[in-house]
Design a protein around this motif. Structure first.
Motif, short mmCIF file in Angstrom:
data_model
loop_
_atom_site.label_atom_id
_atom_site.label_comp_id
_atom_site.label_asym_id
_atom_site.label_seq_id
_atom_site.Cartn_x
_atom_site.Cartn_y
_atom_site.Cartn_z
N LYS A 1 10.94 11.03 8.25
CA LYS A 1 9.64 11.69 8.11
C LYS A 1 8.61 10.74 7.49
N ALA A 2 9.08 9.84 6.63
CA ALA A 2 8.18 8.88 5.98
C ALA A 2 7.53 7.93 6.98
N THR A 3 8.20 7.67 8.10
CA THR A 3 7.63 6.80 9.14
C THR A 3 7.14 7.60 10.35
N THR B 1 8.56 -7.75 17.60
CA THR B 1 7.95 -8.00 16.30
C THR B 1 7.48 -6.67 15.72
N LEU B 2 7.90 -6.37 14.50
CA LEU B 2 7.52 -5.11 13.84
C LEU B 2 6.47 -5.30 12.76
N LYS B 3 6.37 -6.52 12.25
CA LYS B 3 5.52 -6.80 11.09
C LYS B 3 5.86 -5.82 9.95
N ASP B 4 4.89 -5.07 9.44
CA ASP B 4 5.18 -4.16 8.32
C ASP B 4 5.14 -2.69 8.75
N LYS C 1 6.08 -1.11 5.22
CA LYS C 1 4.96 -0.61 4.43
C LYS C 1 5.13 0.86 4.03
N PRO C 2 5.38 1.78 4.96
CA PRO C 2 5.54 3.19 4.54
C PRO C 2 6.77 3.43 3.68
N LEU C 3 7.76 2.54 3.78
CA LEU C 3 8.99 2.73 3.01
C LEU C 3 9.03 1.88 1.75
N ASP D 1 3.06 -14.51 -7.65
CA ASP D 1 3.27 -13.26 -8.40
C ASP D 1 2.49 -12.09 -7.80
N GLN D 2 2.29 -12.17 -6.48
CA GLN D 2 1.61 -11.10 -5.77
C GLN D 2 2.62 -10.29 -4.95
N GLU D 3 2.43 -8.97 -4.93
CA GLU D 3 3.34 -8.13 -4.15
C GLU D 3 2.93 -8.16 -2.67
N GLN D 4 3.93 -8.38 -1.81
CA GLN D 4 3.69 -8.46 -0.38
C GLN D 4 4.68 -7.58 0.38
N ASN D 5 4.26 -7.09 1.54
CA ASN D 5 5.18 -6.35 2.41
C ASN D 5 6.12 -7.31 3.14
#
Length: 418
Positions: free
Chosen positions: A81-83, A266-269, A273-275, A284-288
């Motif tokens: 459901k999240a996706t 290719t799915l990328k994020d 991202k939703p999960l 020190d940066q957050e990335q998908n």
């Protein structure tokens, strides 16, 4: 293995409820049993072939750093459901069921979401990436049509691999590595020359996705093929702009039917991202996390190979996936013939040669017909004539020629051919 000890039998008549050549031949040869439309049991011969296909795929995935696991078939609706993939209007191939407490479950048609949940706790830093994870597992899809034998099933085996990368450049490197590995799989399975990298729509994430299409009359897809360049385009992207971008000339393209035997995306994020599948980079940066998915259907491949290579006599297996390398035929019940055939069978087994020994008291024509139907690459005959000459009559499944060779040479010949 001795034929007299095997519970399966060949049958002469084609099953009345089958349309697909692959299902007809595999059922007649005793490789599979039809449980219902789109659902087949793999009997001992069929399982040996399927396992060998899986092992070739497994070896090539391991060679590029793939890590094998096995995810669950039963699926928790919440993660889907999240996706937005639990709704039957969005994904229309779900098989769904309920527990005794009335809560819903699904049977997994694919596994992006549950794999993300399984690996999420292990990915914190850029140092935890990249990696490749894959499984060879039964999938369930509520297909509307299931009339293509094991080429399109409602329950089927799939190898699904997923890549996890930090950057687009890293993802592209993994993607190319997997694409190359797929080519090696088809070469080893004996269909490399008939299988072509095919450009298809990449959706919203990339210009193209890639299919691997095997030219086959029983195929459900139409592709436009440049045999010289060994690439093709799917019907859906066959336009002047795409052809120009690929350096293809429409005049050089051949329209053919083909069966899809693999695909890579290719799915990328899209799912990470939703999960919430993220990592902390060097700054020190957050990335998908960036993902790709890569599928091959071993059971589907078995059907395609059957469609492509079998003849009017039966199956013709490439040596790499044949259930046995040699079909040993004993003609006659006389003591000296039985002794010679039994002795050769034991010698070949001791040399780790996969041999199927037809020790039945049956006519030569029946044994030869079964040997052809089963598709074993080599047939060796022990008879009164060969015993007298201390020889064996050797014939390839793909040839009409027979050769009389000394018994002492057979083992070495077969070892060299493996």
């Amino acid at each position: 293995m001795k034929i007299s000890e095997i519970f399966t039998k060949t049958i002469k008549e084609a099953p009345a409820d089958e349309q697909a050549k692959n299902a007809i031949v595999l059922i007649r040869a005793g490789y599979i049993h039809k449980e219902m439309a789109g659902v087949y049991t793999f009997l001992p011969f069929g399982l040996r072939v399927l396992d060998k296909i899986c092992n070739i795929i497994r070896e090539e995935m391991n060679a590029i750093g793939g890590q094998e696991l096995k995810l669950t078939t039963l699926q928790d609706p919440e993660i889907w459901k999240a996706t937005d993939r639990w709704d039957d209007e969005k994904v229309d191939v779900w098989f769904k069921t309920k527990l005794k407490n009335d809560s819903e479950l699904g049977l997994g048609p694919t596994h992006e979401e549950p794999l993300i949940r399984a690996v999420k706790k292990y990915i914190k830093s850029y140092k935890d990436l990249p990696f490749l994870a894959y499984q060879i597992q039964t999938k369930f899809r509520n297909e509307t049509r299931a009339k293509s034998g094991v080429m399109r099933g409602r329950e089927f085996l799939m190898k699904d691999l997923y890549s996890f990368a930090r950057t687009e450049a890293e993802h592209e490197e993994l993607y190319e590595r997997i694409k190359h590995a797929y080519g090696k799989v088809y070469e080893r399975l004996g269909v490399g020359e008939q299988t072509f990298l095919t450009f298809a729509s990449g959706g919203m994430f990339s210009e193209f996705s890639h299919e691997f299409q095997t030219v086959c009359d029983a195929g459900e897809d139409t592709i436009f093929l440049d045999r010289t360049k060994k690439i093709a385009v799917n019907e859906e992207v066959n336009n002047d702009e795409v052809l120009a971008s690929l350096g293809l000339n429409r005049e050089n393209l051949e329209e053919v039917k083909a069966a899809e035997v693999g695909n890579i995306f290719t799915l990328k994020d899209k799912f990470s991202k939703p999960l919430g599948l993220t990592f902390v980079d060097e700054l020190d940066q957050e990335q998908n996390v960036l993902m790709g998915c890569y599928g091959i259907g071993p059971s589907r491949l078995m059907g395609v190979i059957t469609e492509l290579l079998s003849d009017d006599k039966g199956l013709v297996w490439p040596e790499a996936i044949a259930p046995y390398q040699l079909y040993l035929v004993r003609l006659g019940q006389e003591a000296e013939i039985v002794k010679a055939a039994d002795s050769l069978y034991s010698e070949l087994k001791d040399a780790n040669i996969d041999v199927l020994y037809d020790d039945r008291d049956a006519r030569a024509g029946e044994k030869f017909a079964d040997a052809d139907l089963l598709g074993i690459p080599w047939r060796a005959v022990i008879s009164a004539k060969t015993v007298e000459q201390n020889s064996v009559e050797l014939k390839a499944r793909t040839s009409a020629d027979m050769a009389l060779i000394p018994v002492s040479e057979l083992k070495n010949r077969l070892v060299k051919l493996r």
